[in-house]
Write an enzyme that holds these catalytic residues in place. Structure first.
Site, PDB file in Angstrom:
ATOM      1  CG  HIS A  42      -0.071   0.270   2.489  1.00  0.00           C
ATOM      2  ND1 HIS A  42       0.694  -0.718   3.083  1.00  0.00           N
ATOM      3  CD2 HIS A  42       0.151   1.402   3.199  1.00  0.00           C
ATOM      4  CE1 HIS A  42       1.328  -0.216   4.123  1.00  0.00           C
ATOM      5  NE2 HIS A  42       1.024   1.077   4.221  1.00  0.00           N
ATOM      6  CG  HIS A 123       7.330   5.269   1.468  1.00  0.00           C
ATOM      7  ND1 HIS A 123       6.887   6.367   2.180  1.00  0.00           N
ATOM      8  CD2 HIS A 123       7.298   4.223   2.326  1.00  0.00           C
ATOM      9  CE1 HIS A 123       6.606   6.002   3.408  1.00  0.00           C
ATOM     10  NE2 HIS A 123       6.833   4.701   3.533  1.00  0.00           N
TER      11      HIS A 123
HETATM   12  P1  ATP Z   1       4.088  -3.401  11.611  1.00  0.00           P
HETATM   13  O1  ATP Z   1       4.307  -2.086  12.355  1.00  0.00           O
HETATM   14  O2  ATP Z   1       3.090  -4.279  12.294  1.00  0.00           O
HETATM   15  O3  ATP Z   1       5.354  -4.090  11.289  1.00  0.00           O
HETATM   16  P2  ATP Z   1       3.117  -1.684   9.530  1.00  0.00           P
HETATM   17  O4  ATP Z   1       4.157  -0.665   9.877  1.00  0.00           O
HETATM   18  O5  ATP Z   1       2.877  -1.939   8.082  1.00  0.00           O
HETATM   19  O6  ATP Z   1       3.430  -3.083  10.196  1.00  0.00           O
HETATM   20  P3  ATP Z   1       1.397  -0.020  11.026  1.00  0.00           P
HETATM   21  O7  ATP Z   1       2.518   0.302  11.971  1.00  0.00           O
HETATM   22  O8  ATP Z   1       0.045  -0.234  11.590  1.00  0.00           O
HETATM   23  O9  ATP Z   1       1.723  -1.291  10.178  1.00  0.00           O
HETATM   24  O10 ATP Z   1       1.358   1.159   9.977  1.00  0.00           O
HETATM   25  C1  ATP Z   1       0.375   1.265   8.967  1.00  0.00           C
HETATM   26  C2  ATP Z   1       0.891   2.245   7.932  1.00  0.00           C
HETATM   27  O11 ATP Z   1       1.107   3.519   8.533  1.00  0.00           O
HETATM   28  C3  ATP Z   1       2.261   1.870   7.341  1.00  0.00           C
HETATM   29  O12 ATP Z   1       2.316   2.363   6.009  1.00  0.00           O
HETATM   30  C4  ATP Z   1       3.241   2.633   8.169  1.00  0.00           C
HETATM   31  O13 ATP Z   1       4.437   2.912   7.454  1.00  0.00           O
HETATM   32  C5  ATP Z   1       2.469   3.901   8.449  1.00  0.00           C
HETATM   33  N1  ATP Z   1       2.880   4.464   9.739  1.00  0.00           N
HETATM   34  C6  ATP Z   1       3.001   3.810  10.906  1.00  0.00           C
HETATM   35  N2  ATP Z   1       3.389   4.642  11.893  1.00  0.00           N
HETATM   36  C7  ATP Z   1       3.520   5.854  11.334  1.00  0.00           C
HETATM   37  C8  ATP Z   1       3.882   7.147  11.822  1.00  0.00           C
HETATM   38  N3  ATP Z   1       4.192   7.365  13.085  1.00  0.00           N
HETATM   39  N4  ATP Z   1       3.886   8.154  10.952  1.00  0.00           N
HETATM   40  C9  ATP Z   1       3.569   7.972   9.652  1.00  0.00           C
HETATM   41  N5  ATP Z   1       3.208   6.795   9.126  1.00  0.00           N
HETATM   42  C10 ATP Z   1       3.191   5.751   9.946  1.00  0.00           C
END
Ligand code: ATP
Ligand code: MG
Length: 182
Positions: A42, A123
């Site tokens: 995504h 990205h």
């Molecule tokens: P995981 O953390 O379980 O390994 P993930 O990073 O894909 O997996 P999430 O942390 O729930 O899942 O994040 C969902 C989306 O939001 C991802 O695209 C992640 O890069 C983005 N994201 C997470 N935390 C932040 C943040 N603090 N600021 C901006 N984007 C974020």
């Protein structure tokens, strides 16, 4: 995270065929690291973090005021963050994508929803904890972007899963007020 909270973000969900093509190309790179699940590929537009489940209806309203056009995204750059995240990106970010993000941010700010302060960098995460970046990977993926979604990020026995809560279409050229002569 409280029981009645959801971890929420707006994103472009990668269409399944494109996700499969990207995953196949990724596997041919034979890189060490933790691949992002194919179904999870995504591009995040706005990360909201933990919010009460009861606010989802309000967020659906806020997403619904966005009126941005469809656009083509060309993913042709492979990058790697210092934290080892390998990602695909467009070397040119389409204006329409920036407009979509800006409209979303404006809509969310109107409801005092706290957003990421870092500037938006388009990205698509591919691989975590990747120690190297291949120099000759030459990605080239075309993504006709026609919709965006609100997702809840959830954990299950197989890891992280993104559940789409609502999807909105982007405006086709005809709906955009544009006129094309034949
Ligand atoms: P995981 O953390 O379980 O390994 P993930 O990073 O894909 O997996 P999430 O942390 O729930 O899942 O994040 C969902 C989306 O939001 C991802 O695209 C992640 O890069 C983005 N994201 C997470 N935390 C932040 C943040 N603090 N600021 C901006 N984007 C974020
Ligand atoms: Mg994360």
């Amino acid at each position: 995270m409280k029981n009645d909270d959801l971890r929420l973000f707006f994103a472009l969900g990668c269409p399944p065929e494109l996700a499969e093509a990207i995953a196949t190309w990724r596997s041919h790179l034979h890189l060490p690291g933790r691949p992002v699940a194919t179904a999870n590929l995504h591009l995040t537009l706005a990360f909201l973090g933990q919010l009460p489940r009861a606010r989802v209806a309000e967020l659906q309203g806020l997403g619904g005021v966005v009126h941005a056009p469809v656009f083509d995204l060309h993913l042709d750059r492979l990058g790697r963050h210092r934290n080892g995240l390998l990602y695909l990106a467009p070397s040119h970010t389409p204006e329409a994508l920036l407009e979509l993000v800006e409209q979303l941010n404006t809509s969310l700010s109107s409801a005092a929803i706290q957003l990421e302060s870092r500037p938006f960098r388009a990205h698509l995460s591919l691989l975590r904890h990747c120690p190297t970046q291949p120099i000759d990977a030459n990605p080239s993926f075309d993504w006709p972007v026609t919709r965006f979604s609100l997702f809840a990020s959830e954990q299950n026995t197989r890891g992280t899963h993104y559940r789409p809560l609502h999807t909105w279409p982007l405006l086709c050229d005809e709906q955009d007020g544009g006129f094309s002569a034949d």
